[in-house]
Design a protein around this motif. Structure first.
Motif, PDB file in Angstrom:
ATOM      1  N   GLU A  68      54.314  44.349  13.782  1.00  0.00           N
ATOM      2  CA  GLU A  68      53.350  43.927  14.797  1.00  0.00           C
ATOM      3  C   GLU A  68      52.045  44.710  14.720  1.00  0.00           C
ATOM      4  O   GLU A  68      51.076  44.325  15.380  1.00  0.00           O
ATOM      5  CB  GLU A  68      53.959  44.082  16.190  1.00  0.00           C
ATOM      6  CG  GLU A  68      55.189  43.229  16.406  1.00  0.00           C
ATOM      7  CD  GLU A  68      56.078  43.768  17.509  1.00  0.00           C
ATOM      8  OE1 GLU A  68      56.041  43.203  18.611  1.00  0.00           O
ATOM      9  OE2 GLU A  68      56.802  44.751  17.259  1.00  0.00           O
ATOM     10  N   TYR A 132      58.608  39.563  19.754  1.00  0.00           N
ATOM     11  CA  TYR A 132      58.115  39.497  18.376  1.00  0.00           C
ATOM     12  C   TYR A 132      57.994  38.049  17.898  1.00  0.00           C
ATOM     13  O   TYR A 132      57.009  37.688  17.235  1.00  0.00           O
ATOM     14  CB  TYR A 132      59.036  40.278  17.448  1.00  0.00           C
ATOM     15  CG  TYR A 132      58.704  40.093  15.988  1.00  0.00           C
ATOM     16  CD1 TYR A 132      57.529  40.623  15.442  1.00  0.00           C
ATOM     17  CD2 TYR A 132      59.548  39.370  15.139  1.00  0.00           C
ATOM     18  CE1 TYR A 132      57.215  40.440  14.106  1.00  0.00           C
ATOM     19  CE2 TYR A 132      59.239  39.194  13.802  1.00  0.00           C
ATOM     20  CZ  TYR A 132      58.069  39.728  13.295  1.00  0.00           C
ATOM     21  OH  TYR A 132      57.763  39.542  11.970  1.00  0.00           O
ATOM     22  N   SER A 135      54.883  36.640  19.470  1.00  0.00           N
ATOM     23  CA  SER A 135      53.686  37.230  18.857  1.00  0.00           C
ATOM     24  C   SER A 135      53.484  36.721  17.433  1.00  0.00           C
ATOM     25  O   SER A 135      52.343  36.516  16.990  1.00  0.00           O
ATOM     26  CB  SER A 135      53.801  38.760  18.848  1.00  0.00           C
ATOM     27  OG  SER A 135      53.976  39.267  20.156  1.00  0.00           O
TER      28      SER A 135
END
Length: 360
Positions: A68, A132, A135
């Motif tokens: 990330e 996650y 995202s």
């Protein structure tokens, strides 16, 4: 003179090469970059759970990249791999695998990030994986729009995506709203990013973002189905069954239309399509109650074979095949006729010359 001429040519050649190299370097600097972290912060916070990918395993621990945060390096210390005694590191962690880990220490100056795998609870791991995935979807849409319009990815994040993170908690929630009202989200982002954001978000870039969002985030309707047995042996039972079916289909709404089809007596199938699974299940359950109430008021009976549930395309295909098979079985076989049955039953009897029943 010849030597001076050669020196002058070599000097001019070096100057041209130097200018060419400078021009190439300037051109490379002007090219947009399509790599960027997913969040505005350059480094994660202590005690934050992040998703990493294992790069290599050493004596001190495992070297990983933080997915990330633009794949910056981190390390899971050997003592932080497991709460139990470690007999084989390779059984606990493998190269290439993605793992949720907790941040222990961050040294921004030296670029050291210490991580822990053993301190992550199952609840934290599930929440990290969900975050996650959201995202990652946002990053995919943002990057695709940047590549399509040849825009620097970090500039697009500053102008559009990171402001939506601030406004909505997660940009994925804002992206879902853009399916129906894209301009509202652009206005909210520009309020935070200012004039620079408005300059970055050209009409071409906006069109690319909206197109990709609608392609990826437009929800697919779910198919909800229930199987029931419907019988009524009272007088005018067929009419009462039809009334019960109408009562069930009357529960339809503008968003969800309930359909009831005969599969094979006494089996019926209730179906509907909806984006909201919970509402679809509740609506089909209400339709079953309406059918039951109607048929029982006329001394009929309803038995639920399988309650309301979401079904896949495979289930729908099997249902269509079953309906087609049963329909084929109900059709008359070629060559059958009432006349043939009548002739076979009577045989070749001479009615006029046959003896009477009294004579026999």
């Amino acid at each position: 003179r010849e030597r001076e001429r050669e020196r002058g040519e070599r000097r001019r050649r070096r100057e041209r090469e130097r200018e060419t190299h400078t021009r190439r370097a300037r051109t490379m600097d002007e090219k947009p970059s399509f790599t960027c972290r997913m969040y505005e912060e350059k480094y994660p916070e202590v005690d934050e759970v992040v998703m990493v990918q294992v790069k290599s395993i050493a004596e001190m621990g495992a070297y990983v990249s933080l997915l990330e945060y633009n794949n910056i390096d981190g390390m899971i210390l050997l003592s932080e791999l497991s709460r139990r005694r470690i007999r084989s590191v390779n059984k606990l962690i493998k190269v290439g695998r993605q793992e949720p880990v907790m941040v222990l220490r961050v040294d921004a100056e030296k670029g050291y990030i210490d991580l822990s795998k053993r301190r992550v609870s199952p609840e934290d791991a599930a929440a990290c994986e969900e975050k996650y995935n959201k995202s990652k979807l946002v990053h995919t849409i943002t990057r695709h729009a940047a590549e399509t319009t040849n825009t620097d990815l970090e500039d697009l994040y500053k102008a559009f995506t990171w402001p939506l993170y601030k406004k909505h908690g997660h940009a994925c929630d804002a992206f879902k709203q853009m399916v129906s009202s894209p301009e509202d989200m652009f206005s909210e982002a520009i309020e935070i990013s200012g004039e620079e954001g408005a300059a970055t978000l050209t009409q071409e870039l906006r069109s690319a973002i909206v197109k990709d969002i609608k392609r990826r985030l437009t929800p697919t309707p779910l198919k909800i189905r229930a199987d029931i047995e419907l019988t009524c042996f009272h007088y005018d039972g067929v009419l009462h069954i039809k009334d019960a079916i109408r009562a069930g289909e009357a529960m339809s709404t503008e968003e969800c239309i309930v359909r009831i089809k005969l599969l094979a007596p006494p089996l019926y199938v209730l179906t509907t399509q909806t984006i909201n699974r919970r509402e679809g299940l509740e609506l089909l359950s209400k339709a079953i109650d309406a059918v039951k109430s109607s048929i029982e008021s006329n001394k009929g009976k309803l038995v639920v074979r399988e309650g309301a549930r979401a079904v896949s395309e495979k289930d729908e295909k099997l249902l269509r095949e079953q309906m087609a098979r049963l329909e084929g079985q109900n059709k008359d076989v070629a060559g059958d006729s009432d006349d043939d049955d009548y002739q076979d039953g009577m045989g070749d009897i001479d009615v006029e010359n046959a003896p009477s029943a009294l004579q026999m």
